[in-house]
Enzyme design. Structure first.
Site, PDB file in Angstrom:
ATOM      1  NE  ARG A  38      -3.586  -2.466  -0.009  1.00 58.38           N
ATOM      2  CZ  ARG A  38      -3.188  -3.541  -0.716  1.00 58.38           C
ATOM      3  NH1 ARG A  38      -2.133  -3.480  -1.520  1.00 58.38           N
ATOM      4  NH2 ARG A  38      -3.850  -4.647  -0.658  1.00 58.38           N
ATOM      5  CB  SER A  81      -8.899  -2.611   4.344  1.00 59.54           C
ATOM      6  OG  SER A  81      -9.371  -3.781   3.743  1.00 59.54           O
ATOM      7  CD  GLU A 139      -5.447  -0.326   2.853  1.00 63.08           C
ATOM      8  OE1 GLU A 139      -5.170  -1.301   3.574  1.00 63.08           O
ATOM      9  OE2 GLU A 139      -5.965  -0.434   1.734  1.00 63.08           O
TER      10      GLU A 139
HETATM   11  C1  LIG Z   1     -15.608  -1.075  -0.867  1.00 64.61           C
HETATM   12  C2  LIG Z   1     -14.132  -0.828  -1.060  1.00 64.61           C
HETATM   13  C3  LIG Z   1     -13.288  -1.915  -1.316  1.00 64.61           C
HETATM   14  C4  LIG Z   1     -11.920  -1.702  -1.468  1.00 64.61           C
HETATM   15  N1  LIG Z   1     -11.116  -2.785  -1.749  1.00 64.61           N
HETATM   16  C5  LIG Z   1      -9.780  -2.588  -1.920  1.00 64.61           C
HETATM   17  C6  LIG Z   1      -8.916  -3.694  -2.212  1.00 64.61           C
HETATM   18  O1  LIG Z   1      -9.351  -4.844  -2.340  1.00 64.61           O
HETATM   19  N2  LIG Z   1      -7.580  -3.437  -2.363  1.00 64.61           N
HETATM   20  C7  LIG Z   1      -7.050  -2.188  -2.246  1.00 64.61           C
HETATM   21  O2  LIG Z   1      -5.847  -2.024  -2.404  1.00 64.61           O
HETATM   22  N3  LIG Z   1      -7.854  -1.129  -1.961  1.00 64.61           N
HETATM   23  C8  LIG Z   1      -9.183  -1.290  -1.805  1.00 64.61           C
HETATM   24  N4  LIG Z   1      -9.984  -0.209  -1.519  1.00 64.61           N
HETATM   25  C9  LIG Z   1      -9.386   1.127  -1.337  1.00 64.61           C
HETATM   26  C10 LIG Z   1      -9.279   1.991  -2.606  1.00 64.61           C
HETATM   27  O3  LIG Z   1     -10.274   1.629  -3.555  1.00 64.61           O
HETATM   28  C11 LIG Z   1      -7.891   1.905  -3.253  1.00 64.61           C
HETATM   29  O4  LIG Z   1      -6.885   2.341  -2.358  1.00 64.61           O
HETATM   30  C12 LIG Z   1      -7.803   2.727  -4.549  1.00 64.61           C
HETATM   31  O5  LIG Z   1      -6.597   2.432  -5.191  1.00 64.61           O
HETATM   32  C13 LIG Z   1      -7.894   4.224  -4.307  1.00 64.61           C
HETATM   33  O6  LIG Z   1      -8.077   4.854  -5.563  1.00 64.61           O
HETATM   34  P1  LIG Z   1      -8.863   6.249  -5.694  1.00 64.61           P
HETATM   35  O7  LIG Z   1      -8.802   6.669  -7.109  1.00 64.61           O
HETATM   36  O8  LIG Z   1     -10.195   6.155  -5.062  1.00 64.61           O
HETATM   37  O9  LIG Z   1      -7.899   7.179  -4.818  1.00 64.61           O
HETATM   38  P2  LIG Z   1      -8.315   8.356  -3.834  1.00 64.61           P
HETATM   39  O10 LIG Z   1      -8.998   7.788  -2.638  1.00 64.61           O
HETATM   40  O11 LIG Z   1      -8.983   9.442  -4.562  1.00 64.61           O
HETATM   41  O12 LIG Z   1      -6.851   8.837  -3.387  1.00 64.61           O
HETATM   42  C14 LIG Z   1      -5.993   7.981  -2.650  1.00 64.61           C
HETATM   43  C15 LIG Z   1      -4.585   8.577  -2.643  1.00 64.61           C
HETATM   44  O13 LIG Z   1      -4.062   8.541  -3.964  1.00 64.61           O
HETATM   45  C16 LIG Z   1      -3.740   9.866  -4.404  1.00 64.61           C
HETATM   46  N5  LIG Z   1      -4.064   9.948  -5.844  1.00 64.61           N
HETATM   47  C17 LIG Z   1      -5.235   9.611  -6.464  1.00 64.61           C
HETATM   48  N6  LIG Z   1      -5.130   9.790  -7.791  1.00 64.61           N
HETATM   49  C18 LIG Z   1      -3.879  10.263  -8.014  1.00 64.61           C
HETATM   50  C19 LIG Z   1      -3.159  10.656  -9.191  1.00 64.61           C
HETATM   51  N7  LIG Z   1      -3.702  10.612 -10.424  1.00 64.61           N
HETATM   52  N8  LIG Z   1      -1.887  11.114  -9.035  1.00 64.61           N
HETATM   53  C20 LIG Z   1      -1.306  11.181  -7.818  1.00 64.61           C
HETATM   54  N9  LIG Z   1      -1.933  10.836  -6.678  1.00 64.61           N
HETATM   55  C21 LIG Z   1      -3.208  10.376  -6.778  1.00 64.61           C
HETATM   56  C22 LIG Z   1      -4.551  10.804  -3.556  1.00 64.61           C
HETATM   57  O14 LIG Z   1      -3.940  12.082  -3.481  1.00 64.61           O
HETATM   58  C23 LIG Z   1      -4.570  10.048  -2.227  1.00 64.61           C
HETATM   59  O15 LIG Z   1      -3.382  10.272  -1.515  1.00 64.61           O
HETATM   60  C24 LIG Z   1     -11.368  -0.393  -1.369  1.00 64.61           C
HETATM   61  C25 LIG Z   1     -12.228   0.691  -1.106  1.00 64.61           C
HETATM   62  C26 LIG Z   1     -13.597   0.481  -0.959  1.00 64.61           C
HETATM   63  C27 LIG Z   1     -14.504   1.652  -0.700  1.00 64.61           C
END
Ligand SMILES: Cc1cc2nc3c(=O)[nH]c(=O)nc-3n(C[C@H](O)[C@H](O)[C@H](O)COP(=O)(O)OP(=O)(O)OC[C@H]3O[C@@H](n4cnc5c(N)ncnc54)[C@H](O)[C@@H]3O)c2cc1C
Length: 304
Positions: A176, A226, A296
């Site tokens: 992560r 998580s 996380e």
């Molecule tokens: C129901 C559910 C299930 C999930 N299951 C998993 C799983 O199985 N495995 C897992 O790893 N995660 C899981 N997650 C967590 C999440 O989906 C992941 O961490 C995902 O990768 C976050 O992506 P996001 O675009 O939503 O990022 P955001 O939440 O918008 O941002 C997360 C971080 O990334 C940065 N960021 C986003 N986009 C960029 C970019 N283009 N450039 C630079 N920085 C950026 C942001 O600044 C922030 O620090 C889950 C979440 C939910 C709600």
């Protein structure tokens, strides 16, 4: 919010792409979060670069948002500019066994493109509700797969607006984490390499994983997935459950009864509820097991 700064953003992006005092609860899967001063929706890397120039010139902090699926925004909101890299920058193309995706593409869209092209190796990510950018930053993973296994190269912009490609080996992708956040890079695009596979088998595997998620995870409630990282040698959800915290609630925030690794918004939870619950859970688990649970989920903005 400053009218002069708003004007600069509007001149650059057009009025429709500039929101002010925008409630972040509308842009996070937790459905929690106060207003961002500016909420900007660029459509190109160039526009992202120009936004950053304005931010630097005017001393305005900025934050890159994907789908907000790993994010808790404080009730006081964010004093600065949230730059959304999501549907507005989400093209996906397939060439041979390589998929090129803009940072705002959802992992589910990339997984669908992979399946349609009979490419295997991305099935693990289809149910993670994040963008390619967010997944690269977090080295998102599930069911034995992680972004590290499939990423070849990422195109980023640095804080000076310079755009360049970095090979996946140099991203320091770990559990992560990656170097992306620490270096202040903005992900614009990613190249993913997969293997030729059998479309029917890919479809079956994706279906199987969807069933696992829907039966084991509280997808019927808003959450950020998580909430705690997996501590070495343990499972966060099991530690929480064994500490007797299943269903433990603070205000509208609750430890899911279905999966104790998830904090859910059971109805009108505030960021403060979630933070207090997380602090209490961390303390109770530490007292019982001597293990420190680390978040996380990322925190943004003003919490008190
Ligand atoms: C129901 C559910 C299930 C999930 N299951 C998993 C799983 O199985 N495995 C897992 O790893 N995660 C899981 N997650 C967590 C999440 O989906 C992941 O961490 C995902 O990768 C976050 O992506 P996001 O675009 O939503 O990022 P955001 O939440 O918008 O941002 C997360 C971080 O990334 C940065 N960021 C986003 N986009 C960029 C970019 N283009 N450039 C630079 N920085 C950026 C942001 O600044 C922030 O620090 C889950 C979440 C939910 C709600």
């Amino acid at each position: 919010m400053n009218q002069e700064i708003k004007k600069m953003f509007c001149e650059l992006l057009g009025r429709d792409h500039v929101l002010t005092d925008e409630p972040m609860k509308q842009h996070t899967t937790f459905k929690i979060g106060g207003p961002a001063d500016y909420f900007l929706v660029p459509e190109t890397g160039e526009e992202v670069g120009e936004i950053i120039k304005i931010c630097r010139k005017t001393d305005t902090p900025y934050f890159i948002l994907g789908n907000g699926s790993n994010l808790l925004v404080g009730d006081g909101g964010y004093r600065g500019a949230v730059i959304q890299v999501y549907r507005n920058m989400s093209a996906v193309t397939v060439e041979g066994t390589t998929i090129t995706a803009q940072a705002g593409a959802l992992l589910s869209a990339v997984a669908a493109a992979a399946k349609n092209a009979s490419l295997t190796g991305f099935e693990f990510a289809g149910g993670i509700p994040g963008t390619v950018g967010g997944a690269a930053v977090m080295n998102a993973g599930a069911y034995g797969g992680e972004m590290k296994d499939v990423l070849v190269e990422v195109t980023v912009m640095d804080a000076e607006g310079k755009i360049f490609a970095i090979s996946a080996e140099k991203l320091e992708l770990g559990y992560r984490t990656s170097v992306i956040k620490k270096a202040g890079y903005i992900v614009l695009e990613a190249k993913i390499r997969l293997k030729e596979g059998d479309q029917e088998a890919i479809r079956e595997r994706m279906k199987e994983l969807t069933i696992q998620r829907t039966t084991k995870q509280p997808l019927e409630y808003p959450s950020a997935g998580s909430t705690f990282k997996r501590p070495e040698g343990y499972f966060a959800g099991k530690l929480v459950m064994d500490s007797g915290l299943r269903g433990y609630q603070v205000g509208g925030a609750r430890i899911s009864e279905k999966h104790c690794g998830f904090v859910i918004n059971a109805g009108d939870a505030t960021a403060k509820d979630v933070r207090t619950l997380m602090d209490n859970v961390r303390d109770i688990v530490y007292e019982k097991y001597g293990v420190t649970l680390e978040p996380e989920v990322k925190f943004l903005g003003e919490f008190d």
